[in-house]
Enzyme design. Structure first.
Site, PDB file in Angstrom:
ATOM      1  N   ASN A  43       7.369  -4.677   1.685  1.00  0.00           N
ATOM      2  CA  ASN A  43       6.875  -4.635   0.333  1.00  0.00           C
ATOM      3  C   ASN A  43       7.161  -5.860   0.005  1.00  0.00           C
ATOM      4  O   ASN A  43       8.203  -6.540   0.170  1.00  0.00           O
ATOM      5  CB  ASN A  43       7.260  -3.682  -0.653  1.00  0.00           C
ATOM      6  CG  ASN A  43       8.823  -3.414  -0.360  1.00  0.00           C
ATOM      7  OD1 ASN A  43       9.603  -3.469   0.163  1.00  0.00           O
ATOM      8  ND2 ASN A  43       9.280  -3.062  -1.898  1.00  0.00           N
ATOM      9  N   GLU A  45       6.894  -7.978  -3.841  1.00  0.00           N
ATOM     10  CA  GLU A  45       6.989  -7.818  -5.409  1.00  0.00           C
ATOM     11  C   GLU A  45       6.220  -9.386  -6.019  1.00  0.00           C
ATOM     12  O   GLU A  45       6.293 -10.195  -5.218  1.00  0.00           O
ATOM     13  CB  GLU A  45       7.801  -7.308  -5.882  1.00  0.00           C
ATOM     14  CG  GLU A  45       8.259  -6.006  -5.424  1.00  0.00           C
ATOM     15  CD  GLU A  45       9.357  -5.293  -5.828  1.00  0.00           C
ATOM     16  OE1 GLU A  45      10.111  -5.922  -6.662  1.00  0.00           O
ATOM     17  OE2 GLU A  45       9.754  -4.123  -5.743  1.00  0.00           O
ATOM     18  N   CYS A  54       2.817  -2.793  -1.178  1.00  0.00           N
ATOM     19  CA  CYS A  54       3.552  -1.813  -0.456  1.00  0.00           C
ATOM     20  C   CYS A  54       3.907  -2.283   1.150  1.00  0.00           C
ATOM     21  O   CYS A  54       2.917  -2.883   1.697  1.00  0.00           O
ATOM     22  CB  CYS A  54       3.164  -0.380  -0.516  1.00  0.00           C
ATOM     23  SG  CYS A  54       3.196   0.334  -2.394  1.00  0.00           S
ATOM     24  N   GLU A  56       3.570  -0.335   3.576  1.00  0.00           N
ATOM     25  CA  GLU A  56       2.708   0.260   4.590  1.00  0.00           C
ATOM     26  C   GLU A  56       1.294  -0.417   4.418  1.00  0.00           C
ATOM     27  O   GLU A  56       0.926  -0.896   5.787  1.00  0.00           O
ATOM     28  CB  GLU A  56       2.269   1.702   4.087  1.00  0.00           C
ATOM     29  CG  GLU A  56       3.588   2.717   4.334  1.00  0.00           C
ATOM     30  CD  GLU A  56       4.372   2.760   2.749  1.00  0.00           C
ATOM     31  OE1 GLU A  56       4.519   1.499   2.169  1.00  0.00           O
ATOM     32  OE2 GLU A  56       4.634   3.848   2.309  1.00  0.00           O
ATOM     33  N   CYS A  85       3.033   6.201  -1.072  1.00  0.00           N
ATOM     34  CA  CYS A  85       2.214   6.177  -2.510  1.00  0.00           C
ATOM     35  C   CYS A  85       0.824   6.636  -2.123  1.00  0.00           C
ATOM     36  O   CYS A  85       0.172   6.284  -1.033  1.00  0.00           O
ATOM     37  CB  CYS A  85       2.508   5.070  -3.354  1.00  0.00           C
ATOM     38  SG  CYS A  85       1.431   3.653  -3.003  1.00  0.00           S
ATOM     39  N   CYS A  88      -1.454   3.890  -0.722  1.00  0.00           N
ATOM     40  CA  CYS A  88      -1.129   3.506   0.649  1.00  0.00           C
ATOM     41  C   CYS A  88      -1.800   4.897   1.531  1.00  0.00           C
ATOM     42  O   CYS A  88      -2.202   4.497   2.718  1.00  0.00           O
ATOM     43  CB  CYS A  88       0.498   3.506   1.178  1.00  0.00           C
ATOM     44  SG  CYS A  88       1.056   1.845   0.238  1.00  0.00           S
TER      45      CYS A  88
HETATM   46  N1  THU Z   1       6.757   0.779  -2.329  1.00  0.00           N
HETATM   47  C1  THU Z   1       6.469   0.623  -0.835  1.00  0.00           C
HETATM   48  O1  THU Z   1       6.389  -0.427  -0.509  1.00  0.00           O
HETATM   49  N2  THU Z   1       5.678   1.790  -0.229  1.00  0.00           N
HETATM   50  C2  THU Z   1       5.561   3.005  -1.028  1.00  0.00           C
HETATM   51  O2  THU Z   1       5.025   3.972  -0.326  1.00  0.00           O
HETATM   52  C3  THU Z   1       6.094   3.039  -2.136  1.00  0.00           C
HETATM   53  C4  THU Z   1       6.751   1.930  -2.978  1.00  0.00           C
HETATM   54  C5  THU Z   1       7.210  -0.118  -2.764  1.00  0.00           C
HETATM   55  C6  THU Z   1       6.564  -1.132  -4.265  1.00  0.00           C
HETATM   56  C7  THU Z   1       7.262  -1.719  -5.052  1.00  0.00           C
HETATM   57  O3  THU Z   1       7.845  -2.984  -4.327  1.00  0.00           O
HETATM   58  C8  THU Z   1       8.815  -0.822  -5.001  1.00  0.00           C
HETATM   59  O4  THU Z   1       8.570  -0.003  -3.536  1.00  0.00           O
HETATM   60  C9  THU Z   1       8.903   0.113  -5.862  1.00  0.00           C
HETATM   61  O5  THU Z   1       7.819   0.885  -6.411  1.00  0.00           O
END
Ligand code: THU
Length: 132
Positions: A43, A45, A54, A56, A85, A88
């Site tokens: 991920n 940000e 994310c 995935e 999530c 994804c």
């Molecule tokens: N996140 C993912 O990378 N994958 C998921 O399936 C759930 C959330 C990341 C997004 C963000 O950077 C952090 O987790 C908190 O939400």
């Protein structure tokens, strides 16, 4: 080593590369295509929080960039073993020929939950539902 074990290890090992200074929730993902190629993602940000990508979807983007079309398995690793999530899940379905295993890794306990992409998103929307 089985494909399952390889994906679990690759997702776990790539996880520290995540760029998550805001949530401090580092996520690693690894997938294998039906051609046997493996791609990883983390991920990343942004100060404009909503632009976060994310792990995935990052792994899937890397696969698509390399010409990959179909996923045969995917692992996602987090400190508490959360499931992917909703956004994804929808993107994961796009590249499922039929169905494929999803390995949900808790890096703290080492526990792995086995699911499939269709189990995670049973009422999915795909191209077959678009008008001709
Ligand atoms: N996140 C993912 O990378 N994958 C998921 O399936 C759930 C959330 C990341 C997004 C963000 O950077 C952090 O987790 C908190 O939400």
């Amino acid at each position: 080593m089985t494909i399952r074990e390889t994906l679990i290890e690759r997702a776990t090992n790539i996880r520290p590369k995540a760029y998550a200074p805001y949530s401090k929730f580092w996520v690693g993902s690894a997938l294998i295509t039906t051609d046997g190629e493996i791609f990883e993602g983390v991920n990343y940000e942004n100060a404009s929080y909503g632009l976060t990508i994310c792990a995935e979807r990052n792994a899937i983007g890397t696969m698509v960039t390399a010409g990959g079309k179909q996923i045969a398995g995917l692992a996602v690793a987090t400190e508490n073993g959360v499931t992917p999530c909703g956004a994804c899940r929808q993107v994961m379905i796009e590249f499922a020929g039929d169905d494929y295993p999803v390995y949900i890794v808790n890096t703290t306990t080492g526990e792995v939950k086995d699911a499939t992409v269709r189990q995670l998103l049973p009422e999915f929307f795909d191209s077959s539902q678009l008008p001709e």
